[in-house]
Design a protein around this motif. Structure first.
Motif, PDB file in Angstrom:
ATOM      1  N   ASP A   1     -71.952  14.299 -39.532  1.00 55.06           N
ATOM      2  CA  ASP A   1     -72.250  12.770 -40.139  1.00 55.06           C
ATOM      3  C   ASP A   1     -71.698  12.322 -41.391  1.00 55.06           C
ATOM      4  OD1 ASP A   1     -74.088  12.941 -38.484  1.00 55.06           O
ATOM      5  OD2 ASP A   1     -75.078  14.659 -39.631  1.00 55.06           O
ATOM      6  N   ASN A   2     -70.591  13.065 -41.608  1.00 61.12           N
ATOM      7  CA  ASN A   2     -70.014  12.970 -42.286  1.00 61.12           C
ATOM      8  C   ASN A   2     -68.240  12.403 -42.015  1.00 61.12           C
ATOM      9  OD1 ASN A   2     -71.845  12.010 -45.244  1.00 61.12           O
ATOM     10  ND2 ASN A   2     -72.305  14.379 -43.887  1.00 61.12           N
ATOM     11  N   ALA A   3     -68.273  12.523 -41.324  1.00 59.82           N
ATOM     12  CA  ALA A   3     -66.382  12.505 -40.506  1.00 59.82           C
ATOM     13  C   ALA A   3     -65.821  11.643 -41.707  1.00 59.82           C
ATOM     14  CB  ALA A   3     -65.996  12.904 -39.014  1.00 59.82           C
ATOM     15  N   VAL A   4     -66.455  11.021 -41.250  1.00 58.47           N
ATOM     16  CA  VAL A   4     -65.823   9.464 -41.437  1.00 58.47           C
ATOM     17  C   VAL A   4     -64.784   9.305 -42.817  1.00 58.47           C
ATOM     18  CG1 VAL A   4     -65.806   6.029 -41.681  1.00 58.47           C
ATOM     19  CG2 VAL A   4     -66.466   8.143 -40.060  1.00 58.47           C
ATOM     20  N   LEU A   5     -66.564   9.765 -44.025  1.00 55.46           N
ATOM     21  CA  LEU A   5     -66.223   9.944 -45.922  1.00 55.46           C
ATOM     22  C   LEU A   5     -65.454  10.849 -45.885  1.00 55.46           C
ATOM     23  CD1 LEU A   5     -67.338   8.688 -48.449  1.00 55.46           C
ATOM     24  CD2 LEU A   5     -68.939   9.768 -47.819  1.00 55.46           C
ATOM     25  N   LEU A   6     -65.639  11.533 -44.881  1.00 55.20           N
ATOM     26  CA  LEU A   6     -64.367  12.310 -45.441  1.00 55.20           C
ATOM     27  C   LEU A   6     -62.725  12.212 -45.244  1.00 55.20           C
ATOM     28  CD1 LEU A   6     -64.452  15.878 -46.217  1.00 55.20           C
ATOM     29  CD2 LEU A   6     -64.820  16.769 -43.867  1.00 55.20           C
ATOM     30  N   VAL A   7     -62.708  12.036 -44.857  1.00 57.78           N
ATOM     31  CA  VAL A   7     -60.870  11.167 -44.149  1.00 57.78           C
ATOM     32  C   VAL A   7     -60.609  10.723 -45.231  1.00 57.78           C
ATOM     33  CG1 VAL A   7     -59.414  10.058 -42.196  1.00 57.78           C
ATOM     34  CG2 VAL A   7     -60.681  11.681 -41.539  1.00 57.78           C
ATOM     35  N   VAL A   8     -61.615   9.489 -45.021  1.00 57.66           N
ATOM     36  CA  VAL A   8     -60.890   8.232 -46.304  1.00 57.66           C
ATOM     37  C   VAL A   8     -61.323   9.007 -48.206  1.00 57.66           C
ATOM     38  CG1 VAL A   8     -61.964   5.827 -47.802  1.00 57.66           C
ATOM     39  CG2 VAL A   8     -62.608   6.487 -45.298  1.00 57.66           C
ATOM     40  N   ALA A   9     -61.903   9.975 -48.203  1.00 54.15           N
ATOM     41  CA  ALA A   9     -62.374  10.750 -49.873  1.00 54.15           C
ATOM     42  C   ALA A   9     -60.207  11.597 -49.197  1.00 54.15           C
ATOM     43  CB  ALA A   9     -62.634  11.889 -49.310  1.00 54.15           C
ATOM     44  N   VAL A  10     -60.136  11.911 -47.909  1.00 52.35           N
ATOM     45  CA  VAL A  10     -58.497  12.959 -48.667  1.00 52.35           C
ATOM     46  C   VAL A  10     -57.833  11.464 -48.891  1.00 52.35           C
ATOM     47  CG1 VAL A  10     -57.296  13.919 -46.682  1.00 52.35           C
ATOM     48  CG2 VAL A  10     -59.380  14.617 -46.915  1.00 52.35           C
ATOM     49  N   GLY A  11     -57.670  10.787 -47.950  1.00 49.54           N
ATOM     50  CA  GLY A  11     -56.441   9.916 -48.914  1.00 49.54           C
ATOM     51  C   GLY A  11     -56.449   9.003 -50.028  1.00 49.54           C
ATOM     52  N   MET A  12     -58.008   8.875 -50.193  1.00 48.08           N
ATOM     53  CA  MET A  12     -58.116   8.277 -51.453  1.00 48.08           C
ATOM     54  C   MET A  12     -58.074   9.804 -53.016  1.00 48.08           C
ATOM     55  SD  MET A  12     -60.303   5.642 -53.293  1.00 48.08           S
ATOM     56  CE  MET A  12     -60.783   5.479 -52.312  1.00 48.08           C
ATOM     57  N   THR A  13     -58.423  11.257 -52.793  1.00 44.48           N
ATOM     58  CA  THR A  13     -57.976  12.727 -53.423  1.00 44.48           C
ATOM     59  C   THR A  13     -55.915  11.861 -53.969  1.00 44.48           C
ATOM     60  OG1 THR A  13     -59.356  13.689 -52.507  1.00 44.48           O
ATOM     61  CG2 THR A  13     -58.325  14.034 -53.668  1.00 44.48           C
ATOM     62  N   PHE A  14     -55.864  11.845 -52.527  1.00 39.87           N
ATOM     63  CA  PHE A  14     -54.325  11.509 -52.672  1.00 39.87           C
ATOM     64  C   PHE A  14     -54.739  10.419 -54.243  1.00 39.87           C
ATOM     65  CE2 PHE A  14     -51.559  14.160 -50.295  1.00 39.87           C
ATOM     66  CZ  PHE A  14     -51.712  15.074 -50.108  1.00 39.87           C
ATOM     67  N   VAL A  15     -54.635   9.241 -53.934  1.00 42.78           N
ATOM     68  CA  VAL A  15     -54.474   7.489 -54.757  1.00 42.78           C
ATOM     69  C   VAL A  15     -55.019   8.490 -55.905  1.00 42.78           C
ATOM     70  CG1 VAL A  15     -55.477   5.623 -54.800  1.00 42.78           C
ATOM     71  CG2 VAL A  15     -54.781   6.418 -52.892  1.00 42.78           C
ATOM     72  N   ILE A  16     -56.368   9.138 -56.063  1.00 41.82           N
ATOM     73  CA  ILE A  16     -56.631   9.216 -57.476  1.00 41.82           C
ATOM     74  C   ILE A  16     -56.682  10.313 -58.523  1.00 41.82           C
ATOM     75  CG2 ILE A  16     -59.391  10.198 -58.678  1.00 41.82           C
ATOM     76  CD1 ILE A  16     -60.757   8.786 -56.535  1.00 41.82           C
ATOM     77  N   ILE A  17     -55.325  11.046 -57.910  1.00 40.60           N
ATOM     78  CA  ILE A  17     -54.241  12.336 -58.063  1.00 40.60           C
ATOM     79  C   ILE A  17     -53.785  11.642 -59.361  1.00 40.60           C
ATOM     80  CG2 ILE A  17     -53.112  14.272 -58.323  1.00 40.60           C
ATOM     81  CD1 ILE A  17     -55.113  15.351 -56.348  1.00 40.60           C
ATOM     82  N   THR A  18     -52.911  10.361 -58.650  1.00 36.47           N
ATOM     83  CA  THR A  18     -51.752   9.608 -59.152  1.00 36.47           C
ATOM     84  C   THR A  18     -52.364   8.927 -60.394  1.00 36.47           C
ATOM     85  OG1 THR A  18     -51.670   7.510 -58.076  1.00 36.47           O
ATOM     86  CG2 THR A  18     -49.879   9.741 -57.218  1.00 36.47           C
ATOM     87  N   GLY A  19     -53.382   8.459 -60.520  1.00 35.15           N
ATOM     88  CA  GLY A  19     -53.810   8.148 -61.707  1.00 35.15           C
ATOM     89  C   GLY A  19     -54.212   6.668 -61.215  1.00 35.15           C
ATOM     90  N   GLY A  20     -54.224   6.528 -59.813  1.00 34.31           N
ATOM     91  CA  GLY A  20     -54.977   5.086 -59.045  1.00 34.31           C
ATOM     92  C   GLY A  20     -55.957   4.891 -58.110  1.00 34.31           C
ATOM     93  N   ILE A  21     -55.827   3.684 -57.926  1.00 37.12           N
ATOM     94  CA  ILE A  21     -57.640   3.440 -57.528  1.00 37.12           C
ATOM     95  C   ILE A  21     -57.079   2.412 -55.482  1.00 37.12           C
ATOM     96  CG2 ILE A  21     -58.388   1.688 -58.320  1.00 37.12           C
ATOM     97  CD1 ILE A  21     -60.592   4.428 -58.463  1.00 37.12           C
ATOM     98  N   ASP A  22     -58.303   3.182 -55.014  1.00 36.68           N
ATOM     99  CA  ASP A  22     -57.504   2.646 -53.195  1.00 36.68           C
ATOM    100  C   ASP A  22     -59.483   1.581 -53.023  1.00 36.68           C
ATOM    101  OD1 ASP A  22     -57.287   0.918 -51.455  1.00 36.68           O
ATOM    102  OD2 ASP A  22     -56.283   3.012 -50.336  1.00 36.68           O
ATOM    103  N   LEU A  23     -59.477   0.272 -53.306  1.00 31.86           N
ATOM    104  CA  LEU A  23     -60.402  -0.023 -53.065  1.00 31.86           C
ATOM    105  C   LEU A  23     -60.378  -0.849 -51.957  1.00 31.86           C
ATOM    106  CD1 LEU A  23     -60.942  -2.427 -56.450  1.00 31.86           C
ATOM    107  CD2 LEU A  23     -62.235   0.240 -55.934  1.00 31.86           C
ATOM    108  N   SER A  24     -59.267  -0.392 -50.815  1.00 32.72           N
ATOM    109  CA  SER A  24     -59.096  -1.704 -49.723  1.00 32.72           C
ATOM    110  C   SER A  24     -60.008  -0.224 -48.802  1.00 32.72           C
ATOM    111  CB  SER A  24     -57.738  -1.489 -49.940  1.00 32.72           C
ATOM    112  OG  SER A  24     -56.345  -0.372 -49.372  1.00 32.72           O
ATOM    113  N   VAL A  25     -59.876   0.897 -49.037  1.00 32.99           N
ATOM    114  CA  VAL A  25     -60.718   1.395 -47.832  1.00 32.99           C
ATOM    115  C   VAL A  25     -61.710   1.275 -46.664  1.00 32.99           C
ATOM    116  CG1 VAL A  25     -58.922   3.393 -48.045  1.00 32.99           C
ATOM    117  CG2 VAL A  25     -61.580   3.481 -49.137  1.00 32.99           C
ATOM    118  N   GLY A  26     -62.554   0.614 -47.246  1.00 35.47           N
ATOM    119  CA  GLY A  26     -63.809   0.372 -46.577  1.00 35.47           C
ATOM    120  C   GLY A  26     -63.494  -1.155 -45.519  1.00 35.47           C
ATOM    121  N   ALA A  27     -62.532  -1.566 -46.013  1.00 35.42           N
ATOM    122  CA  ALA A  27     -62.061  -2.911 -45.722  1.00 35.42           C
ATOM    123  C   ALA A  27     -61.244  -3.060 -44.578  1.00 35.42           C
ATOM    124  CB  ALA A  27     -61.965  -4.477 -45.900  1.00 35.42           C
ATOM    125  N   VAL A  28     -60.885  -1.614 -44.592  1.00 38.40           N
ATOM    126  CA  VAL A  28     -59.300  -0.877 -43.850  1.00 38.40           C
ATOM    127  C   VAL A  28     -60.480  -0.493 -42.805  1.00 38.40           C
ATOM    128  CG1 VAL A  28     -57.382   0.185 -43.090  1.00 38.40           C
ATOM    129  CG2 VAL A  28     -57.646  -1.377 -45.095  1.00 38.40           C
TER     130      VAL A  28
END
Lengths: 508, 341
Positions: B67-94
């Motif tokens: 049920d959460n496969a999509v969220l999980l995959v997106v969160a994986v990418g987001m983890t990388f971004v947040i660890i660099t101190g950034g944020i990615d707001l575009s993922v939902g739109a992508v």
């Protein structure tokens, strides 16, 4: 050593910034297995020369040869590859990573693309052992003190390239035992044949550790000397040139205003003023035109005392009167209204706002005391600022330049100017000369003497006894957060006498 | 610079004597948020089993991944971004752009494999573009990816505003395929893809130079640059990766629903950020694990499951509880980092 050829040779280096020639035909040589001090005032060109070496700046003229071969250094990475590593005053590591990672990041041992953590930790431990450091290499760097972090930075630098190591003011935030440990590491590396370029403001450290030194002044080469063959006084002369005479002037000025101060009326009077946990109750009177020096070790309560007089902290006992009228200083604003100004010891964090221009920084306190509803007209601002830039010799004399681009000494002058334009009756200055060069120090001391000559009361806080002795009419000695003795600064009082008081705490 | 509250370790001996104490008292402050989330997850799971009859069945837990496969995959990418101190707001739109484009192209008769490669490339490209803007023009990640959000969502709406059904045989086959795990327990391919993404990402973060550079940049980007690390390249790569993950999430979405819709995935970027934070990925950068993000996703998923089991609760409770948890975890992170300093 003279037989050897230099590992690094720079000839006729020229670097021009808009409006300034930062380096003008400078030569510099560095031999393997030596510690070479680069000396000069702030703005002499030391930083520029180092930035040229590390590839941050490109040069406008001159040649650099490394181990006999001409090189052109285009960036920090290329400098590293060429064998030049730098450790800066501010430790440039990632404290969220482990000690081992900080040493090896970017160069981790790998196998099929996978980092070999075990091998990396082992090699880190070996490397640190070579420098006589016993650390837990898998602990985050943030768990260690700044001094240890600095050594880790050196370990990294040495491991990357053992040829040339640049240490840019590594000692400025270390205590004595940490400095000793750093020097031990430096000597060990020197014995291994590393060429070390060392920058420090502390002359004693230069004489303790360096073999040779190169002096720069105003972007020009003054000379290269063997440290042991150059007496300190001559070194200072070479660094600041003819301005040395200023220092003795200061002393005369202080003497002449001393007589005047005695008969003036007290500006501020503290009776049994104190704050538990910060400073024990003390009595203190400062007259108009008087310079009162606060002497004592770090943590003896110097700053705490000053903060009480400015209302930055509230006293929980005792009385304070200004011009004979009792007051309670509830806030710095109230103190400012009463004509008290406080120039903080942390000019970077509590004083200077780096992104604002010199003009904006100077005008800040005056504007604050008027309130934001009554802005100071721009023309008036320009007049005031121009006057003080001239009076305090702030360089570069450009009111619109962001303050962060100024040297430490000039930032301090901007901070002083900010308070001076409020025309205070009592000026409290906390460590105004820390971390700035000899020439700027002399100028600031001279300024303090002039101000008191003009009738301003000054409370002067400094860790340097020489400075306190030179300027003050009266010296308050602090020890363990207690004012232990008040000394009239007569001929009988010298640094030894004060140190004795600090050490023993006894009133003789 | 960071100041430590460990006593100034003057010499090697005193520094060494610090170690045993640190070892016994706090194994690693960085693990505390993840451990807290793990404990929370266990408590919630235990509570579910205690309260609801069929909650303990393996399928309930296994379905969390489906049920959460999509969220999980997106969160994986987001983890990388947040660890660099950034944020990615575009993922939902992508995601919405990917699903819309996938559905449109498949309906147009394009070969499925070509469509797959194309949309994954497009997602990566959008990410890389954002990363390049952030790096070369020193734009705040928030703003750069906000622009990306509008751009991608706009493109998706431009292609088609309504839901497009997918009738492609390959897509339908994958959607209907079931993988038996044990007796009576099955899962979908998308769950396995999501788990694979987690495992690969965790390995990359822990064992590759790229992964370590990501941490270094989040710790102190200026230092990383002076240490000669490829800061720009890494930063762009991180946003590219996040874009790729979002596109992959979109593909999974289109497989799961066999449709594409331009409003699909609205607000998913915020769910992903929330999952990362609950999983102990520090928003200030430099600290966090993919495993933590996985736990964060499972926590939000489990809340939803519990609400479904309860039956008479308003679904809005999911968001309310996630909100409360977020507050709690942010405060905890603050306390942990403050103590570490």
């Amino acid at each position: 050593m003279a037989e050897q050829s230099p590992v690094l040779e720079m000839t006729g280096i020229r670097k021009v910034f808009p409006g300034v020639v930062a380096l003008d035909g400078v030569d510099f040589r560095l031999y393997p297995g030596e510690i070479h001090a680069l000396m000069g005032e702030n703005g002499a060109g030391k930083s520029t020369l180092i930035k040229v070496l590390t590839g941050v700046y490109d040069i406008d003229g001159g040649d650099i040869t490394l181990a006999g071969a001409p090189v052109r250094i285009n960036g920090p990475l290329q400098a590293q590859q060429a064998g030049i590593s730098t450790v800066y005053q501010e430790v440039n590591l990632c404290t969220n990573l482990s000690v081992a990672e900080n040493i090896f990041i970017g160069r981790e041992p790998r196998r099929f693309g996978r980092i070999q953590w075990g091998l990396m930790r082992r090699r880190a431990a070996e490397l640190l052992a070579r420098l006589d450091l016993d650390l837990d290499v898998s602990a985050p760097l943030s768990t260690y003190s700044l001094a240890i972090q600095q050594m880790v930075a050196i370990a990294r630098a040495v491991d990357i390239s053992a040829r040339v190591l640049i240490l840019d003011e590594p000692t400025s935030s270390l205590d004595t035992s940490e400095v000793a440990q750093l020097f031990a590491v430096m000597r060990r590396l020197k014995d291994e044949g590393v060429a070390i370029l060392f920058v420090s403001h502390f002359l004693d450290q230069i004489y303790e550790v360096s073999d040779r030194l190169t002096v720069l002044r105003n972007g020009q080469l003054i000379g290269e000397y063997r440290t042991a063959a150059l007496p300190q006084v001559q070194l200072v002369e070479k660094m600041i040139g003819k301005e040395l005479a200023v220092l003795s002037d200061v002393e005369d000025e202080a003497q002449s205003s001393r007589e005047k101060a005695a008969e003036a009326s007290p500006v501020i009077e503290a009776r049994g003023l104190g704050r538990s946990g910060a400073i024990a109750p003390f009595d203190l009177t400062i007259h108009a035109g008087e310079v009162v020096g606060l002497a004592g070790l770090l943590g003896s309560g110097r700053t705490e005392l000053a903060r009480l007089l400015f209302g930055a902290d509230r006293a929980d006992q005792g009385e304070l009167s200004i011009d004979g009228r009792p007051v309670t200083l509830r806030s710095p604003q109230l103190a400012m209204k009463k004509g008290i100004a406080f120039s903080s010891e942390n000019r970077r964090t509590e004083g200077i706002i780096g992104d604002l221009s010199v003009r904006e920084n100077i005008i800040l306190a005056l504007q604050a005391s008027r309130g934001w509803t009554r802005p100071i007209p721009r023309r008036r601002q320009d007049e005031i600022v121009e006057k003080y830039i001239k009076a305090l010799q702030i360089r570069p004399a450009d009111p619109e330049r962001p303050v962060r681009n100024l040297s430490g000494g000039n930032q301090q002058k901007v901070l002083l100017a900010r308070w001076l334009i409020t025309e205070p009756r009592l000026l409290i200055i906390d460590e105004p000369t820390r971390g700035i060069d000899v020439g700027a120090k002399a100028e600031i001391q001279k300024l303090v003497a002039e101000l008191s000559g003009g009738g301003m009361a000054v409370l002067f806080v400094s860790a340097e006894l020489e400075e306190v002795l030179r300027l003050s009419h009266k010296i308050e000695v602090l020890r363990d957060r207690r004012l232990v003795e008040e000394l009239e600064n007569t001929d009988g009082v010298d640094a030894d006498r004060i140190m004795q008081t600090i050490a023993s705490g006894a009133t003789s | 610079m960071t100041t430590t509250d460990t006593p100034p370790a003057a010499g090697a001996t005193s520094a060494a004597s610090l170690n045993p104490r640190r070892r016994t008292f706090k194994p690693n402050t960085r693990h505390i948020p993840v451990l807290a989330t793990l404990v929370l997850l266990a408590l919630m799971y235990g509570g579910g089993i205690a309260n609801y009859e069929k909650f303990g069945q393996p399928s309930v837990f296994v379905n969390l991944f489906r049920d959460n496969a999509v969220l999980l995959v997106v969160a994986v990418g987001m983890t990388f971004v947040i660890i660099t101190g950034g944020i990615d707001l575009s993922v939902g739109a992508v995601i919405s752009l990917t699903t819309t484009l996938t559905a449109t192209l498949l309906q147009g008769g394009w070969p499925p494999l070509v469509v797959l490669v194309l949309v994954l490339l497009l997602g990566s490209l959008i990410g890389a573009g954002q990363g390049a803007v952030i790096h070369f023009f020193k734009v705040e990640p928030f703003i750069a990816t906000l622009a990306g959000l509008f751009l991608a969502r706009g493109l998706a709406l431009f292609i088609n505003q309504s839901s497009i059904p997918i009738r492609d045989e390959t897509w339908k086959a994958i959607s209907q395929y079931r993988i038996p795990l044990a007796d009576g327990v099955v899962t979908k391919p998308i769950a396995l893809i999501a788990i694979a993404a987690v495992l690969i990402a965790a390995a990359v973060l822990a064992w590759t130079r790229f992964g370590r550079n990501v941490y270094a940049i989040g710790g102190n980007a200026d230092s990383a640059l002076l240490m000669g690390l490829p800061v720009g390249r890494t930063r762009i790569a991180v946003y590219t990766l996040s874009g790729f993950c979002a596109a992959l999430g979109g593909v999974l979405f289109s497989i799961n629903s066999t449709s594409g819709w331009a409003l699909q995935g609205s607000g998913l970027e915020l769910d992903a950020i929330a999952a990362c934070v609950i999983g102990g990925v520090l928003l200030t950068g430099g600290s966090g694990y993919v495993f933590g993000a996985l736990l964060g996703v499972l926590v939000t998923g489990l809340i939803q499951t519990i609400i479904n089991f309860q039956g008479d609760l308003n679904p809005a409770w999911t968001r309310i509880i996630v909100g409360v948890l977020l507050f709690g975890f942010i405060v905890m992170q603050r306390l942990v980092t403050r103590r570490a300093k």
